[in-house]
Design an enzyme around this catalytic site. Structure first.
Site, PDB file in Angstrom:
ATOM      1  N   LYS A 118       0.905  -1.105   0.096  1.00 23.80           N
ATOM      2  CA  LYS A 118       0.050   0.017  -0.176  1.00 23.80           C
ATOM      3  C   LYS A 118       0.740   1.325  -0.093  1.00 23.80           C
ATOM      4  CE  LYS A 118      -3.268  -3.131   0.043  1.00 23.80           C
ATOM      5  NZ  LYS A 118      -3.552  -3.218  -1.206  1.00 23.80           N
ATOM      6  N   GLU A 202      -2.047   8.105   7.600  1.00 22.16           N
ATOM      7  CA  GLU A 202      -2.872   9.268   6.800  1.00 22.16           C
ATOM      8  C   GLU A 202      -3.875   9.950   7.680  1.00 22.16           C
ATOM      9  OE1 GLU A 202      -3.786   6.410   2.878  1.00 22.16           O
ATOM     10  OE2 GLU A 202      -5.597   6.625   4.431  1.00 22.16           O
ATOM     11  N   HIS A 237     -15.611  -4.088   7.665  1.00 25.80           N
ATOM     12  CA  HIS A 237     -14.865  -4.144   6.400  1.00 25.80           C
ATOM     13  C   HIS A 237     -15.580  -5.170   5.554  1.00 25.80           C
ATOM     14  CE1 HIS A 237     -12.661  -1.025   8.222  1.00 25.80           C
ATOM     15  NE2 HIS A 237     -12.219  -1.756   9.012  1.00 25.80           N
ATOM     16  N   ARG A 294      -7.836  -7.645  -9.284  1.00 24.03           N
ATOM     17  CA  ARG A 294      -8.637  -8.913  -9.711  1.00 24.03           C
ATOM     18  C   ARG A 294     -10.144  -8.292  -9.940  1.00 24.03           C
ATOM     19  NH1 ARG A 294      -9.064  -7.771  -4.003  1.00 24.03           N
ATOM     20  NH2 ARG A 294     -11.267  -7.109  -3.428  1.00 24.03           N
TER      21      ARG A 294
HETATM   22  C1  MV4 Z   1      -9.619   5.247   6.166  1.00 23.14           C
HETATM   23  C2  MV4 Z   1     -11.035   5.857   6.605  1.00 23.14           C
HETATM   24  C3  MV4 Z   1     -10.828   6.796   6.996  1.00 23.14           C
HETATM   25  N1  MV4 Z   1      -9.462   7.734   6.693  1.00 23.14           N
HETATM   26  N2  MV4 Z   1      -8.569   5.823   5.904  1.00 23.14           N
HETATM   27  C4  MV4 Z   1     -11.124   0.810   5.646  1.00 23.14           C
HETATM   28  C5  MV4 Z   1     -11.089  -0.412   4.821  1.00 23.14           C
HETATM   29  C6  MV4 Z   1      -9.735   0.134   4.285  1.00 23.14           C
HETATM   30  N3  MV4 Z   1      -9.772  -0.217   2.710  1.00 23.14           N
HETATM   31  C7  MV4 Z   1      -9.459   1.503   4.371  1.00 23.14           C
HETATM   32  N4  MV4 Z   1     -10.574   1.845   5.218  1.00 23.14           N
HETATM   33  C8  MV4 Z   1     -10.756   3.160   5.718  1.00 23.14           C
HETATM   34  N5  MV4 Z   1      -9.682   4.012   5.382  1.00 23.14           N
HETATM   35  C9  MV4 Z   1      -8.752   7.016   6.322  1.00 23.14           C
HETATM   36  N6  MV4 Z   1      -7.362   8.016   6.081  1.00 23.14           N
HETATM   37  C10 MV4 Z   1     -11.779   5.079   6.843  1.00 23.14           C
HETATM   38  C11 MV4 Z   1     -11.889   3.536   6.387  1.00 23.14           C
HETATM   39  C12 MV4 Z   1     -13.203   2.931   6.749  1.00 23.14           C
HETATM   40  C13 MV4 Z   1     -13.881   2.360   5.751  1.00 23.14           C
HETATM   41  C14 MV4 Z   1     -13.533   2.408   4.342  1.00 23.14           C
HETATM   42  C15 MV4 Z   1     -14.300   1.979   3.470  1.00 23.14           C
HETATM   43  C16 MV4 Z   1     -15.341   1.319   3.656  1.00 23.14           C
HETATM   44  C17 MV4 Z   1     -15.814   1.087   5.002  1.00 23.14           C
HETATM   45  C18 MV4 Z   1     -14.970   1.498   6.185  1.00 23.14           C
HETATM   46  C19 MV4 Z   1     -15.340   1.537   7.393  1.00 23.14           C
HETATM   47  C20 MV4 Z   1     -14.565   1.963   8.495  1.00 23.14           C
HETATM   48  C21 MV4 Z   1     -13.260   2.669   8.140  1.00 23.14           C
END
Ligand code: MV4
Length: 501
Positions: A118, A202, A237, A294
């Site tokens: 990442k 982040e 998630h 994918r």
């Molecule tokens: C984040 C975020 C807020 N700020 N990054 C969760 C899964 C992963 N792919 C990244 N995720 C998140 N990253 C920053 N800088 C909030 C989430 C997140 C989230 C993202 C997408 C869908 C559902 C989520 C549920 C909780 C937190």
């Protein structure tokens, strides 16, 4: 150009069948692999040939690279489709396929490695001028560096494992006092889970939307996007519902994010079908999050609104064909929604509900598609993903799609195992969802109604359950004694039986 004649599907369940369906349409032979637990699985019966690859645990079967390659050679498959999960984002597997002269239906091993890391992915996007969440460039090398970055961007922040993704190895930090301990904890968690303790930071985006863009690129430098998918309805998630178009999207934002998605793919010389994930905040700022290399679970909603078979395109691209459409040929027609049906018990903390499927009756009718694999009498193995099917509906408008999904969920009857169908029905009746007023915190924010704690549905449920028990009684009388079967008058509805034939 190399026409593919036979494909080994290195997967199981609904996605194995989904891929084989397109193969059959293209007159391509299919080779299934199966584990000890999957001898009676539908993907085995659907394929032209099937080979046993090992014991039930995935590590001994669906992740067994040596064995799968051996089967591919023995069956003379020209190509391998990895589906999603399992070996789909395993660079060593993609490399091994190349070494053995087998086409891996997916991107190059190099891009799998790069996007799997990442930090590398983030740095590649920064270089390409794609917006990323404010934060570190590269990995953080010391706790001191972490503190400095946080001074710049402010709290709260997310500490993320470079080898993570999809929510694994993440930590939210709200106060300066927790920074050092959180960095250490994230590192050791990442080390234990992935064997790589690199982390990055982040800025935390509050209540974001998860919006992803489907992209498709051929080997000749043509790259297009197939618009967005709104994936914010998730719990822990795990996605529950996806829709396209996103209720949040404007034509201007779509055009801008679509362009960014294409540039992101081109920046890493991406070939094949892929997904660029973005976080979108309340002011419609968007930030690159991750790239998935994918085919995704939720690809059918994109297929439905664009009319493009993504698996067919993956195969064409792998054969070396040029995309036979350009960006300006693509349109989003109407609205599509997908509900994931899990064999889980919502009343018992969503524990997987393994066991034998007694009755299953899929919804049908205008605008309905189900991608599943379970059948009556099938025992759901405990070893794999509890997702048993996906229900995809289309409507001319979002309202029509929601109504159709509500109707289709009503028609969906599965007994023997607990499923998420009831909860999905509640989402379709949720006022916030209906208004398109939701983000990644939707499930938490609507907990009471979604868990049925308000008991508003109980009387309706009683009647439906009673009617279904009545129906099951009739069915069992058909199977035990055909002659004696006379459709009884319904005990539940005061309508006399009318024989229309
Ligand atoms: C984040 C975020 C807020 N700020 N990054 C969760 C899964 C992963 N792919 C990244 N995720 C998140 N990253 C920053 N800088 C909030 C989430 C997140 C989230 C993202 C997408 C869908 C559902 C989520 C549920 C909780 C937190």
């Amino acid at each position: 150009m190399n026409k593919i004649k036979k494909i080994l599907i290195a997967n199981r369940g609904e996605i194995a069948i989904r891929v084989m369906r397109t193969c059959r349409e293209l007159d391509i032979e299919t080779v299934a692999i199966y584990s000890e637990a999957d001898r009676t699985s539908l993907h085995v019966r659907y394929a032209h040939e099937a080979y046993y690859v090992g014991k039930a645990p995935s590590s001994e079967s669906y992740l067994n690279i040596e064995k799968i390659i051996e089967v591919a050679k023995k069956s003379k498959a020209d190509a391998i489709h990895p589906g999603y999960g399992f070996l789909s984002e395993n660079a060593a597997f993609a490399r091994r396929c190349a070494v053995e002269g087998i086409i891996f239906i997916g991107p190059s091993p190099e891009v799998i490695v790069q996007m799997g890391d990442k930090i590398q992915a983030r740095d590649a996007m920064i270089k390409a001028g794609i917006p990323v969440v404010p934060g570190t460039e590269g990995e953080i090398k010391s706790e001191q560096e972490a503190l400095e970055i946080i001074k710049e961007i402010g709290l709260p922040v997310m500490i993320k494992a470079s080898a993570g993704g999809g929510g694994k190895g993440m930590r939210l930090v709200k106060s300066e006092a927790d920074v050092v301990s959180s960095v250490r904890a994230a590192r050791s968690e990442a080390k234990a889970a992935f064997g790589d303790d690199a982390v990055y930071i982040e800025k935390y985006i509050t209540s974001p939307h998860h919006i992803e863009f489907q992209i498709l690129a051929d080997q000749h430098g043509n790259t297009v996007h197939l618009f967005e998918r709104e994936c914010s309805v998730q719990r822990r998630h795990q996605k529950m519902i996806e829709e396209t178009p996103s209720p949040l999207m404007t034509p201007e934002l779509r055009e801008e994010m679509g362009k960014a998605a294409v540039e992101a793919a081109q920046a890493v010389n991406y070939v094949g079908a892929g997904t660029i994930e973005f976080l979108v905040d309340n002011n419609l700022n968007y930030y690159f999050l991750e790239m998935n290399t994918r085919l995704q679970v939720e690809h059918p909603i994109t297929e439905r609104v664009t009319g493009i078979d993504l698996v067919k395109q993956q195969i064409y691209v792998a054969e070396g064909q040029q995309l036979d459409f350009a960006q300006e040929d693509l349109r989003q027609l109407g609205h599509a929604i997908e509900c994931r049906v899990y064999a889980e018990d919502p009343d018992n903390n969503f524990m997987p509900s393994a066991g034998k499927v007694y009755k299953i009756s899929d919804p049908l009718g205008l605008g309905v598609r189900t991608d599943g694999y379970v059948y009556e009498g099938y025992e759901i193995p405990i070893y794999y993903d509890p997702m048993i099917s996906k229900l995809i509906v289309w409507g001319k408008t979002r309202d029509e799609a929601i109504g159709r999904m509500r109707r289709a969920l009503y028609e969906y009857k599965i007994t023997g195992v607990k499923t998420s169908i009831k909860m999905l029905e509640r989402v379709m009746k949720n006022e916030n969802f209906i208004q398109g007023n939701y983000d990644t915190h939707f499930i938490e924010k609507n907990q009471e109604q979604l868990m049925g704690k308000d008991h508003t549905e109980d009387p309706v449920d009683m009647v439906i359950i009673a009617a279904f028990i009545d129906y099951l009684d009739k069915l069992s009388s058909v199977s035990t004694n055909q002659k004696e079967f006379t459709p009884a008058q319904s005990r539940w509805k005061k309508i006399p039986y009318v024989n229309h034939f």
